[in-house]
Structure formats: C-alpha cells, structure tokens
Enzyme design. Sequence first.
Site, PDB file in Angstrom:
ATOM      1  N   ARG A 195       7.852 -61.181 -83.048  1.00 16.70           N
ATOM      2  CA  ARG A 195       7.377 -60.278 -84.111  1.00 16.70           C
ATOM      3  C   ARG A 195       8.438 -60.163 -85.210  1.00 16.70           C
ATOM      4  O   ARG A 195       8.127 -59.974 -86.369  1.00 16.70           O
ATOM      5  CB  ARG A 195       7.039 -58.903 -83.526  1.00 16.70           C
ATOM      6  N   PHE A 221      -6.642 -62.647 -84.163  1.00 14.22           N
ATOM      7  CA  PHE A 221      -6.476 -62.345 -82.735  1.00 14.22           C
ATOM      8  C   PHE A 221      -5.433 -61.219 -82.615  1.00 14.22           C
ATOM      9  O   PHE A 221      -4.436 -61.341 -81.906  1.00 14.22           O
ATOM     10  CB  PHE A 221      -6.001 -63.577 -81.941  1.00 14.22           C
ATOM     11  N   ASP A 231     -10.109 -59.076 -84.513  1.00 10.17           N
ATOM     12  CA  ASP A 231     -10.174 -59.337 -83.075  1.00 10.17           C
ATOM     13  C   ASP A 231     -11.625 -59.143 -82.629  1.00 10.17           C
ATOM     14  O   ASP A 231     -12.332 -58.320 -83.213  1.00 10.17           O
ATOM     15  CB  ASP A 231      -9.264 -58.369 -82.306  1.00 10.17           C
ATOM     16  N   ASN A 272     -15.108 -62.509 -85.052  1.00 14.58           N
ATOM     17  CA  ASN A 272     -14.775 -63.729 -84.327  1.00 14.58           C
ATOM     18  C   ASN A 272     -14.070 -64.693 -85.281  1.00 14.58           C
ATOM     19  O   ASN A 272     -14.623 -65.068 -86.316  1.00 14.58           O
ATOM     20  CB  ASN A 272     -16.074 -64.346 -83.793  1.00 14.58           C
ATOM     21  N   ALA A 273     -12.871 -65.079 -84.920  1.00 16.94           N
ATOM     22  CA  ALA A 273     -12.066 -65.933 -85.803  1.00 16.94           C
ATOM     23  C   ALA A 273     -12.770 -67.248 -86.116  1.00 16.94           C
ATOM     24  O   ALA A 273     -12.643 -67.778 -87.216  1.00 16.94           O
ATOM     25  CB  ALA A 273     -10.717 -66.211 -85.154  1.00 16.94           C
ATOM     26  N   ASP A 312      -2.607 -65.925 -83.025  1.00 18.29           N
ATOM     27  CA  ASP A 312      -2.115 -65.730 -81.650  1.00 18.29           C
ATOM     28  C   ASP A 312      -3.302 -65.654 -80.697  1.00 18.29           C
ATOM     29  O   ASP A 312      -3.598 -64.589 -80.131  1.00 18.29           O
ATOM     30  CB  ASP A 312      -1.264 -64.451 -81.590  1.00 18.29           C
ATOM     31  N   CYS A 324      -0.566 -69.886 -75.949  1.00 18.63           N
ATOM     32  CA  CYS A 324       0.034 -69.302 -74.740  1.00 18.63           C
ATOM     33  C   CYS A 324      -0.487 -69.999 -73.487  1.00 18.63           C
ATOM     34  O   CYS A 324      -0.335 -69.484 -72.384  1.00 18.63           O
ATOM     35  CB  CYS A 324      -0.223 -67.804 -74.673  1.00 18.63           C
TER      36      CYS A 324
HETATM   37  N1  SAH Z   1      -1.301 -60.860 -81.042  1.00 17.87           N
HETATM   38  C1  SAH Z   1      -1.565 -59.905 -79.992  1.00 17.87           C
HETATM   39  C2  SAH Z   1      -2.076 -60.542 -78.717  1.00 17.87           C
HETATM   40  C3  SAH Z   1      -3.301 -61.382 -78.866  1.00 17.87           C
HETATM   41  S1  SAH Z   1      -4.101 -61.680 -77.357  1.00 17.87           S
HETATM   42  C4  SAH Z   1      -0.313 -59.097 -79.704  1.00 17.87           C
HETATM   43  O1  SAH Z   1       0.795 -59.546 -80.028  1.00 17.87           O
HETATM   44  O2  SAH Z   1      -0.430 -58.023 -79.136  1.00 17.87           O
HETATM   45  C5  SAH Z   1      -5.516 -62.541 -77.871  1.00 17.87           C
HETATM   46  C6  SAH Z   1      -6.594 -61.673 -78.522  1.00 17.87           C
HETATM   47  O3  SAH Z   1      -7.609 -62.529 -79.015  1.00 17.87           O
HETATM   48  C7  SAH Z   1      -7.295 -60.693 -77.593  1.00 17.87           C
HETATM   49  O4  SAH Z   1      -7.129 -59.398 -78.092  1.00 17.87           O
HETATM   50  C8  SAH Z   1      -8.782 -61.098 -77.646  1.00 17.87           C
HETATM   51  O5  SAH Z   1      -9.659 -59.979 -77.674  1.00 17.87           O
HETATM   52  C9  SAH Z   1      -8.850 -61.854 -78.946  1.00 17.87           C
HETATM   53  N2  SAH Z   1      -9.894 -62.882 -79.085  1.00 17.87           N
HETATM   54  C10 SAH Z   1     -10.348 -63.751 -78.168  1.00 17.87           C
HETATM   55  N3  SAH Z   1     -11.247 -64.616 -78.719  1.00 17.87           N
HETATM   56  C11 SAH Z   1     -11.345 -64.279 -80.038  1.00 17.87           C
HETATM   57  C12 SAH Z   1     -12.077 -64.794 -81.145  1.00 17.87           C
HETATM   58  N4  SAH Z   1     -12.893 -65.841 -81.003  1.00 17.87           N
HETATM   59  N5  SAH Z   1     -11.916 -64.218 -82.348  1.00 17.87           N
HETATM   60  C13 SAH Z   1     -11.094 -63.158 -82.524  1.00 17.87           C
HETATM   61  N6  SAH Z   1     -10.380 -62.619 -81.501  1.00 17.87           N
HETATM   62  C14 SAH Z   1     -10.498 -63.172 -80.286  1.00 17.87           C
END
Ligand code: SAH
Length: 390
Positions: free
Chosen positions: A207, A223, A245, A273-274, A294, A334
């Site tokens: 971060r 995300f 998210d 949804n991304a 992420d 990850c």
């Molecule tokens: N960056 C965050 C952790 C991300 S974990 C941190 O540092 O705290 C991954 C996240 O992606 C989860 O919250 C999950 O809900 C989300 N996610 C999963 N598929 C997704 C999609 N297609 N579009 C957007 N978000 C998504």
Amino acid sequence: MSKVILKKGKHQRIRSGHPWVYGNEIEMLHGAVEPGEIVEVYDAKNYFLGKGYYNERSQIRVRLLTRELDEEINEEFFRRRIISCWNYRKQLGYTENYRLVFGEADFLPALVIDKLGDFFVLQTLSLGMDRWKTTIVTVLEELFSPKGIYERNDVPVRKLEGLSEQKNFLSASFPTKFKINEDGVKLSVDVENGQKTGFFLDQKDNRKALQFISEGADVLDCFCYTGSFALFAAKFGARHVLGIDVSDAAVDQARENATLNNFAHICEFQVANAFDELPKWAKEKKIFDLIILDPPAFTKNRAALEAASRGYKEINLRAMKLIRKGGFLVTFSCSHFMEPGLFFEMIQQAAYDAGKTIRQVAFLSQSKDHPIMWNIEETNYLKGFVLQVL
Ligand code: SAH
C-alpha cells in the site's frame, strides 16, 4: 513412536527443506497411528528426516514440525515457535497488525495466525494442526493477553483433511467488527464475516507503493474490497478515487472506512464487476492517472491456469487502455500457480495487445510478515508490479 519409511529416491524434496510427505512417497509405516499423531520420518536408507503429524485421510500424509529427533512436540514447542515468529516480526518493525504465523514458512505447517490490533484470528488447516488448537490458544493468551481470539476455519481445504468448516470464538465472545489503525489509516474490519481472516495483511507493505504516484491523481481501485488501497491513495494525495468491488458488504465497509478517515469527499465506491466496467469505460474513453488491480486468485489449481491467465490478461489490457500516457498501473496476482515468469509474460502480452509501452517501476511481493521459503514453493504466492504506461 511410529515410523514412516519413504520409498527409495523420495527423500530429496523433504531433505532440502519441504515439510510435506505425500502418501505415494511412503514405503512403510511401522506401528499404529491415530489421526493427527506425531510420527518419525526416515528415508529408504533409514536416515532421519524429521517428525511431524500424520493423517491417513490426507494426500499430504505427514507434515513435518521439526528436524530434531529429540525435540518433543508439546506446549513448550509451540511456545518456542510462536515466540520466534513474534521476534521475527518485531525485528522487521511490525507492531500493530501483522501475520504472526505464516504456516510452512514459520515451521508450523497449516497454521495461520493474524494479529489485528488486540485481537487474533486463527486458522488450523490440517487435522494434525487442528488437534493443537487449544494449546495454541493457551500460548497466545499467555504471550499477548489478547482482547479476543477468533477461529476462521471456514476454509474448503479443510475437507481434504476430513475436517469440517467452522467459525468460532476461541476466547470469551467479543464484537467481531472493530477498528484497526494501519499506518495512520483507520479501518473497520470484520473478522467474523469479512473475507479470509477479515483483512488482507499480505498487501500491507505494498500500500506504501502508492506514495508519490497518487499525488493529485485520478485513481481507480479495482477489486477494492474494504478500500485499503483507495484510502492509502487518498492519504498520499489523490484528487479522486473510485473503488469497485462485486461484494455489497465490501463496498458498504469501504464507504464506512472512507468516512472514518474523512475521505468521503475523495473516495467513491461502487458495487460493480470489473470485467463489465473496464471495457465499458474504455469505450467511453474514461481516463485515470493510476489504476490498482488486486483481483482474487483466479485459479487455485494448475488445471485452470490457462483460463485464469486469460482473465488476468483481460483486466490488465483493459486497465492499460484506461491509463493516460505517463500514468501508472499497480497490478497483482495472488495465485501461487500464476508463477512470476507467467505473470510477467501475461503483462507483456497485455501491453502488446493494448498497444502500450510499459516501464517497470517496481516489483512487488507479499509483505515481509509472509516470508517466502525458496524450498517450499507454495509459500510464494503474491506478486505485483508498479508499471508506468507510456
Ligand atoms: N485490494 C483489497 C483486496 C482485494 S481481494 C485489499 O487490499 O484489501 C479481491 C476482491 O475482489 C474481493 O473483495 C472480491 O469481492 C472482489 N471481486 C471478485 N471478483 C470481482 C469482479 N469480477 N469484479 C470486481 N470485484 C471482484
């Protein structure tokens, strides 16, 4: 004590430091063993390799806890190990929130302990480790006098060990949603209903990579979960941050976190949804100065790697198209199976297809409280890049 004898030629990985013994590597078992009991492991030439717990139900039949023949596995053993984990984190400057125990990399296979302020979250992901749960709780209480300990064993991998999924208090009950202070940013975490153990400590060091590149920037945190990158971008001077998210609960908490830090006028969060939004925004010719990607692990096994790789490439390519010339992409995977080489190749292809030149600013990995053992490849899972898009 019962003895496991390995087949000829099956000792190499284990002797070089990997703690797992697979069922198909075992020639013979001398003696009767209860599930979870400690056994001694020897190679085919009767050379002692270590002691660990045994589970007939698991493909990973033995996980080694020690390489010392005369080291007993008891409460004192766990106290010694946990103190050594604590000392390592203290030495590296971790005080408030950190992963205290990172399983195999801390010589405590299948055990995860996260410290979030005065609270601890624990996972015992194998039967052999699960049997020591009460002992581990006793040691944590003695060393840290925590305000509470919670078990997040709602993890499917436990089924492979014949264990059920469960969530429980391991101390007197306490409000499971509470605030932590993460390098000057306040975050509300929910250890009962949040994802994994409630907070992604593995991104802690990363971060800080947003410093300087967030100054005055229009940022997209894709995300975003509960908004940690978004909040750090705001702390480091972003003009505006949009976090998206798919999880309603995550976005609600991200908004709450923005308010907690007086960043509500800078940080905006949407449930989206991304995979839908990024192409749409590309068509609308939206532009950002900085995008953070992420995503969750798109694959948890080797078989689905190709599909996962396509998923990673798709979002990276789209994101690159949304970044102004000279702007930055901070991108992660990850998934352990997406090895650094593959990740690098995927990004290169995404840049080629997007028609962008990229410049590597930094290579990122999991935070130092999630150390990597070179001889236990499973401990290496998070990798990322800070890239400048030219
Ligand atoms: N960056 C965050 C952790 C991300 S974990 C941190 O540092 O705290 C991954 C996240 O992606 C989860 O919250 C999950 O809900 C989300 N996610 C999963 N598929 C997704 C999609 N297609 N579009 C957007 N978000 C998504």
